[in-house]
Design an enzyme around this catalytic site. Structure first.
Site, PDB file in Angstrom:
ATOM      1  N   CYS A  96       3.401  52.173  33.307  1.00 14.48           N
ATOM      2  CA  CYS A  96       2.093  52.718  33.675  1.00 14.48           C
ATOM      3  C   CYS A  96       1.593  51.954  34.896  1.00 14.48           C
ATOM      4  CB  CYS A  96       1.128  52.566  32.506  1.00 14.48           C
ATOM      5  SG  CYS A  96      -0.578  52.932  32.949  1.00 14.48           S
TER       6      CYS A  96
ATOM      7  N   HIS B  68      -0.313  48.335  46.672  1.00 15.47           N
ATOM      8  CA  HIS B  68       0.717  47.921  45.721  1.00 15.47           C
ATOM      9  C   HIS B  68       1.180  49.115  44.876  1.00 15.47           C
ATOM     10  CE1 HIS B  68       2.321  43.940  44.550  1.00 15.47           C
ATOM     11  NE2 HIS B  68       2.757  44.611  43.525  1.00 15.47           N
TER      12      HIS B  68
HETATM   13  C1  DLZ Z   1       1.827  43.575  40.495  1.00 16.13           C
HETATM   14  C2  DLZ Z   1       1.553  44.795  39.702  1.00 16.13           C
HETATM   15  C3  DLZ Z   1       0.366  45.534  39.894  1.00 16.13           C
HETATM   16  C4  DLZ Z   1      -0.658  45.147  40.916  1.00 16.13           C
HETATM   17  N1  DLZ Z   1       0.088  46.607  39.176  1.00 16.13           N
HETATM   18  C5  DLZ Z   1       0.976  47.016  38.231  1.00 16.13           C
HETATM   19  C6  DLZ Z   1       0.701  48.169  37.445  1.00 16.13           C
HETATM   20  O1  DLZ Z   1      -0.335  48.829  37.543  1.00 16.13           O
HETATM   21  N2  DLZ Z   1       1.646  48.531  36.530  1.00 16.13           N
HETATM   22  C7  DLZ Z   1       2.828  47.848  36.349  1.00 16.13           C
HETATM   23  O2  DLZ Z   1       3.639  48.234  35.513  1.00 16.13           O
HETATM   24  N3  DLZ Z   1       3.080  46.742  37.088  1.00 16.13           N
HETATM   25  C8  DLZ Z   1       2.194  46.308  38.001  1.00 16.13           C
HETATM   26  N4  DLZ Z   1       2.453  45.205  38.746  1.00 16.13           N
HETATM   27  C9  DLZ Z   1       3.684  44.435  38.426  1.00 16.13           C
HETATM   28  C10 DLZ Z   1       4.947  44.979  39.094  1.00 16.13           C
HETATM   29  O3  DLZ Z   1       5.441  46.118  38.406  1.00 16.13           O
HETATM   30  C11 DLZ Z   1       6.073  43.904  39.056  1.00 16.13           C
HETATM   31  O4  DLZ Z   1       6.239  43.445  37.724  1.00 16.13           O
HETATM   32  C12 DLZ Z   1       5.756  42.706  39.942  1.00 16.13           C
HETATM   33  O5  DLZ Z   1       5.451  43.143  41.270  1.00 16.13           O
HETATM   34  C13 DLZ Z   1       6.942  41.716  39.976  1.00 16.13           C
HETATM   35  O6  DLZ Z   1       8.111  42.336  40.512  1.00 16.13           O
END
Ligand code: DLZ
Length: 162
Positions: A87, A95
């Site tokens: 999600c 990002h």
């Molecule tokens: C860093 C990040 C952000 C800002 N938002 C989400 C998100 O909404 N959903 C999600 O599953 N993961 C997010 N992440 C983490 C990234 O998926 C990832 O784990 C990091 O950038 C490390 O590679």
């Protein structure tokens, strides 16, 4: 497959998953949502005769890591399909775009590289409420939809091998 309620489908159109084996990779980010997606997917697999012994669940930190988690399943576990559940919620920076683009392309690449279904069970929403609405809320559960897609794609592949 419905577009408004992600859990509405013709139950009779789904083959038995009795002898199918599934990997499920769940992102820990937004876990309130992704755990609900996982519960929906697992319940739906079982509703269609998949057994606990044939459902393998593992967790990765975030949605970005889902394709690599799926690749490990393909290389180290004997599964017929891999369901990727995550999600991503829009924030103030770009990002969101980078993660969504990477996981979508990564999932597509896995399908073609391994000749095996990797199911894109990722919610990409503007806010938390939209995600909750699609993880067991008023728009159903995208985990259910992912499970049905996995079963159908395994059956689809089998139809070429008989
Ligand atoms: C860093 C990040 C952000 C800002 N938002 C989400 C998100 O909404 N959903 C999600 O599953 N993961 C997010 N992440 C983490 C990234 O998926 C990832 O784990 C990091 O950038 C490390 O590679």
């Amino acid at each position: 497959m419905a577009t408004k309620d992600l859990s509405q489908y013709d139950i009779n159109s789904v083959p038995s998953a009795e002898n199918m084996r599934f990997g499920v990779v769940v992102a820990e980010w937004n876990f309130e949502v992704t755990s609900a997606l996982a519960n929906g997917a697992i319940d739906t697999l079982k509703k269609h005769d998949a057994t606990d012994n044939n459902i393998f669940v593992k967790y990765v930190p975030g949605t970005f890591e889902l394709p690599l988690g799926g690749q490990f399943f393909a290389e180290h576990e004997n599964v017929d399909a891999i369901i990727l559940l995550g999600c991503v919620i829009q924030g103030e920076t770009r990002h969101f775009d980078y993660i969504c683009e990477a996981v979508a392309q990564g999932t597509k690449d896995l399908n073609l590289k391994y000749n095996k279904p990797f199911i894109f069970g990722v919610l990409t929403t503007n806010n938390q409420q939209q995600a909750i609405d699609r993880a067991g809320g008023k728009h159903g559960n995208k985990g259910d939809e992912a499970a049905v897609t996995a079963i159908k794609m395994v059956e689809f592949k089998k139809s070429f091998l008989q």
